[in-house]
Design an enzyme around this catalytic site. Structure first.
Site, PDB file in Angstrom:
ATOM      1  N   SER A   1       3.587  -1.976  10.331  1.00  0.00           N
ATOM      2  CA  SER A   1       5.037  -2.016  10.521  1.00  0.00           C
ATOM      3  C   SER A   1       5.628  -3.398  10.245  1.00  0.00           C
ATOM      4  O   SER A   1       6.560  -3.832  10.925  1.00  0.00           O
ATOM      5  CB  SER A   1       5.410  -1.525  11.930  1.00  0.00           C
ATOM      6  OG  SER A   1       4.961  -0.203  12.125  1.00  0.00           O
TER       7      SER A   1
ATOM      8  N   ASN B   1       0.865  -1.180   0.000  1.00  0.00           N
ATOM      9  CA  ASN B   1       0.000   0.000   0.000  1.00  0.00           C
ATOM     10  C   ASN B   1       0.907   1.237   0.000  1.00  0.00           C
ATOM     11  O   ASN B   1       1.486   1.581   1.032  1.00  0.00           O
ATOM     12  CB  ASN B   1      -0.891  -0.039   1.257  1.00  0.00           C
ATOM     13  CG  ASN B   1      -1.699   1.235   1.424  1.00  0.00           C
ATOM     14  OD1 ASN B   1      -1.773   2.075   0.520  1.00  0.00           O
ATOM     15  ND2 ASN B   1      -2.323   1.378   2.594  1.00  0.00           N
TER      16      ASN B   1
ATOM     17  N   LYS C   1       0.145   4.289  -0.322  1.00  0.00           N
ATOM     18  CA  LYS C   1      -0.486   5.498   0.262  1.00  0.00           C
ATOM     19  C   LYS C   1      -0.233   6.697  -0.648  1.00  0.00           C
ATOM     20  O   LYS C   1      -0.126   6.533  -1.860  1.00  0.00           O
ATOM     21  CB  LYS C   1       0.000   5.699   1.706  1.00  0.00           C
ATOM     22  CG  LYS C   1      -0.142   4.422   2.534  1.00  0.00           C
ATOM     23  CD  LYS C   1       0.028   4.611   3.999  1.00  0.00           C
ATOM     24  CE  LYS C   1      -0.151   3.264   4.697  1.00  0.00           C
ATOM     25  NZ  LYS C   1      -0.035   3.363   6.147  1.00  0.00           N
TER      26      LYS C   1
ATOM     27  N   HIS D   1      -9.398   1.051   5.076  1.00  0.00           N
ATOM     28  CA  HIS D   1      -8.127   1.313   5.746  1.00  0.00           C
ATOM     29  C   HIS D   1      -8.355   2.294   6.900  1.00  0.00           C
ATOM     30  O   HIS D   1      -9.171   3.211   6.792  1.00  0.00           O
ATOM     31  CB  HIS D   1      -7.104   1.883   4.754  1.00  0.00           C
ATOM     32  CG  HIS D   1      -5.716   1.883   5.310  1.00  0.00           C
ATOM     33  ND1 HIS D   1      -5.274   2.859   6.169  1.00  0.00           N
ATOM     34  CD2 HIS D   1      -4.687   1.006   5.174  1.00  0.00           C
ATOM     35  CE1 HIS D   1      -4.022   2.578   6.521  1.00  0.00           C
ATOM     36  NE2 HIS D   1      -3.650   1.460   5.939  1.00  0.00           N
TER      37      HIS D   1
ATOM     38  N   GLU E   1      -6.761   4.749   7.878  1.00  0.00           N
ATOM     39  CA  GLU E   1      -6.571   6.166   7.537  1.00  0.00           C
ATOM     40  C   GLU E   1      -7.817   6.729   6.861  1.00  0.00           C
ATOM     41  O   GLU E   1      -8.143   7.904   7.034  1.00  0.00           O
ATOM     42  CB  GLU E   1      -5.317   6.320   6.655  1.00  0.00           C
ATOM     43  CG  GLU E   1      -4.047   6.111   7.477  1.00  0.00           C
ATOM     44  CD  GLU E   1      -2.873   5.537   6.708  1.00  0.00           C
ATOM     45  OE1 GLU E   1      -2.864   5.600   5.469  1.00  0.00           O
ATOM     46  OE2 GLU E   1      -1.948   5.003   7.370  1.00  0.00           O
TER      47      GLU E   1
ATOM     48  N   GLY F   1       2.525   2.383  10.724  1.00  0.00           N
ATOM     49  CA  GLY F   1       3.456   3.494  10.554  1.00  0.00           C
ATOM     50  C   GLY F   1       4.137   3.927  11.841  1.00  0.00           C
ATOM     51  O   GLY F   1       4.766   4.979  11.902  1.00  0.00           O
TER      52      GLY F   1
ATOM     53  N   GLU G   1      -5.199  -4.896  10.645  1.00  0.00           N
ATOM     54  CA  GLU G   1      -4.205  -3.841  10.816  1.00  0.00           C
ATOM     55  C   GLU G   1      -4.464  -3.108  12.129  1.00  0.00           C
ATOM     56  O   GLU G   1      -5.275  -2.176  12.176  1.00  0.00           O
ATOM     57  CB  GLU G   1      -4.296  -2.850   9.652  1.00  0.00           C
ATOM     58  CG  GLU G   1      -4.053  -3.484   8.308  1.00  0.00           C
ATOM     59  CD  GLU G   1      -3.436  -2.485   7.338  1.00  0.00           C
ATOM     60  OE1 GLU G   1      -2.364  -2.786   6.799  1.00  0.00           O
ATOM     61  OE2 GLU G   1      -4.013  -1.405   7.160  1.00  0.00           O
TER      62      GLU G   1
END
Ligand code: PGA
Length: 253
Positions: free
Chosen positions: A212, A8, A10, A95, A97, A173, A167
């Site tokens: 991560s 991904n 992003k 996701h 985000e 991240g 996730e």
């Protein structure tokens, strides 16, 4: 069950760096182990280029988002049918985000998933708890709600076309990774939810780990029984690291 390594990207790369990254992956695509599926999800402007560069290889191209409607007056949005028309085969939905910065609800994520399935695209459905959910012991409930809220409406044949990704938000991240036990326990929980729809759904739907994930922790994560690969953010932007993750995924076969 195949092992999947999905990158991904992003909102990273530009035309030149995206092209270079794809070329590096394509060059090594011949050594992808049987049973390993590689997916990359570049930003929208580079999807056509990615589809062209990856044509004839075993690298599948995915988008990072789509709109739930088929077409219409939705300025700035991209539909699943547009993605299909340029050769994109999959799309990430839900996701964290998107949930956090764009207020996407489970119901909306379910609609996006339906739009993708209607076009024959593969939804890569993400779910996962926040730090406070884990600290208060609610992590299983949160993931259950996310899965039921978005995916409860689908038939078994539809569910069997979905890829799930766990996730944990606190690991995305941040450099923090779920331990292999934490990952396995949640993946087993997700598998048990799939099992309620019947054994074939539980057996066919891959569950990826994201947060991560990198070459130093992938072997122990991918080695877990219910972890069928990874959804990779940061490490997918570096060809060498991503290819190493693809190699590690091959060890599970
Ligand atoms: P990360 O991102 O690997 O950079 O933690 C994972 C993701 O958001 O898919």
């Amino acid at each position: 069950m195949r092992t999947i390594v999905a990158g991904n990207w992003k909102m990273n790369t530009d035309r030149a760096s995206a092209a270079a990254l794809i070329s590096a992956l394509v060059k090594s695509a011949g050594s992808i182990a049987d049973g390993v599926q590689v997916i990359i999800a570049p930003p929208f402007p580079f999807l056509s280029m990615a589809v062209e560069q990856c044509a004839g290889t075993r690298i599948m191209v995915a988008a990072q988002n789509c709109h739930q409607a088929e077409k219409g007056a939705y300025t700035g949005e991209v539909s699943a049918s547009m993605l299909k028309s340029i050769g994109v085969q999959a799309c990430i939905v839900g996701h964290s985000e998107r949930r956090q910065y764009f207020s996407e609800s489970d119901a909306l994520i379910g609609e996006k998933t339906a739009a993708l399935l209607a076009q024959g695209l593969i939804p890569i459905f993400c779910c996962g708890e926040k730090k406070e959910d884990r600290e208060s012991g609610r992590h299983y409930d949160v993931v259950t709600e996310q899965m039921k809220g978005a995916l409860g409406r689908f038939t078994n044949p539809e569910l069997e076309r979905i890829i799930l990704a766990y996730e944990p938000v606190w690991a995305i991240g941040t450099g923090l990774t779920a331990s292999k036990e934490q990952a396995q326990d949640m993946h087993a929980h997700m598998r048990s939810l799939l099992h309620m729809h019947g054994p074939s759904v539980a057996e066919r739907v891959p569950i990826l780990y994201g947060g991560s994930c990198n070459p130093s922790n992938a072997e122990s994560l991918f080695g877990q029984h219910d972890v069928n690969g990874g959804l990779i953010g940061g490490a997918s932007l570096l060809a060498e690291q991503f290819l190493e993750l693809v190699r590690i995924a091959g060890m599970k076969q």
